[in-house]
Design an enzyme around this catalytic site. Structure first.
Site, PDB file in Angstrom:
ATOM      1  N   CYS A  95      45.097  39.260  46.123  1.00 52.66           N
ATOM      2  CA  CYS A  95      45.752  40.491  45.682  1.00 52.66           C
ATOM      3  C   CYS A  95      47.214  40.489  46.146  1.00 52.66           C
ATOM      4  O   CYS A  95      47.985  39.632  45.736  1.00 52.66           O
ATOM      5  CB  CYS A  95      44.972  41.713  46.167  1.00 52.66           C
ATOM      6  N   HIS A 141      40.314  40.647  43.249  1.00 57.62           N
ATOM      7  CA  HIS A 141      39.590  40.572  44.525  1.00 57.62           C
ATOM      8  C   HIS A 141      38.305  39.774  44.332  1.00 57.62           C
ATOM      9  O   HIS A 141      37.304  40.325  43.858  1.00 57.62           O
ATOM     10  CB  HIS A 141      39.247  41.981  45.026  1.00 57.62           C
ATOM     11  N   GLU A 153      36.223  38.930  46.506  1.00 59.15           N
ATOM     12  CA  GLU A 153      35.181  39.493  47.368  1.00 59.15           C
ATOM     13  C   GLU A 153      34.549  40.752  46.777  1.00 59.15           C
ATOM     14  O   GLU A 153      33.544  41.248  47.292  1.00 59.15           O
ATOM     15  CB  GLU A 153      35.756  39.785  48.757  1.00 59.15           C
TER      16      GLU A 153
END
Length: 205
Positions: free
Chosen positions: A80, A182, A184
């Site tokens: 990011c 992102h 994750e």
């Protein structure tokens, strides 16, 4: 076996990255000291918030030299805002120098759609690399941002997404990678990317 260092400079979403790596069984450590970064097999630079604030936090953390050295010698992933920091400079809030690892700049997204771009968007894979292994064209990943990278070299652009304009989604040069989204928070596709990054660090360890 080596570990992945997650750089803790006070401007990153550390725990979601840490938890995802734990889920994958990838050894990782939150790194608030240069030594933890230097001894790592690979490094992740997360980031949330505004570019100038994040750069100021990184400079003030005492970790900048270790971060730059890591990016030159081992697998390195910016996420990011951490991806945006890889570039030369940003226009967000005020002109601000970045890490200069990739040529280019960060500019506000020019799109007829609402900003910030928040939500799931499909990836177009332009240049496959070690992190895109196993991904399929059209896999969805999760974005939250209002600014985008403009790489000076088109060859550094690995993946894009469409948000009323072509948005750089992943960049790659050598062992330096960046994800605007992102991983994750991006389900199976994101876990695949983190798993691939972990494999790179295992090969180096």
């Amino acid at each position: 076996m080596g570990y992945i260092a997650i750089v803790d400079y006070g401007a990153g979403n550390l725990m979601s990255v840490h938890n995802s790596l734990d889920f994958l069984g990838a050894e990782n450590r939150v790194a608030a000291s240069p030594d933890v970064i230097r001894e790592a097999a690979g490094v992740i630079l997360p980031g949330v918030g505004a570019f100038p604030d994040a750069m100021a936090a990184l400079h003030g953390s005492g970790l900048l030299e270790a971060v730059l050295d890591a990016a030159a010698h081992k697998p390195f992933l910016g996420i990011c805002l951490g991806m945006q920091m890889l570039f030369d400079e940003s226009d967000e809030i005020r002109p601000c120098k970045g890490l200069g690892l990739l040529p280019g700049r960060i500019e506000r997204i020019e799109t007829p759609l609402k900003l910030p771009q928040i939500g799931w968007n499909a990836l177009e894979i332009l240049r496959p690399n070690a992190l895109t292994a196993g991904l399929r064209p059209g896999d969805y990943v999760y974005f939250v941002h209002s600014f985008m990278a403009k790489p000076a070299n088109r060859e550094d652009l690995a993946c894009t997404t469409d948000y009323g304009a072509e948005i750089p989604a992943m960049v790659a040069r050598g062992q330096v990678y960046g994800c605007q989204f992102h991983p994750e928070k991006s389900g199976d596709a994101g876990l695949s990317i983190l798993r691939n990054f972990a494999k790179l660090t295992e090969e180096r360890a």
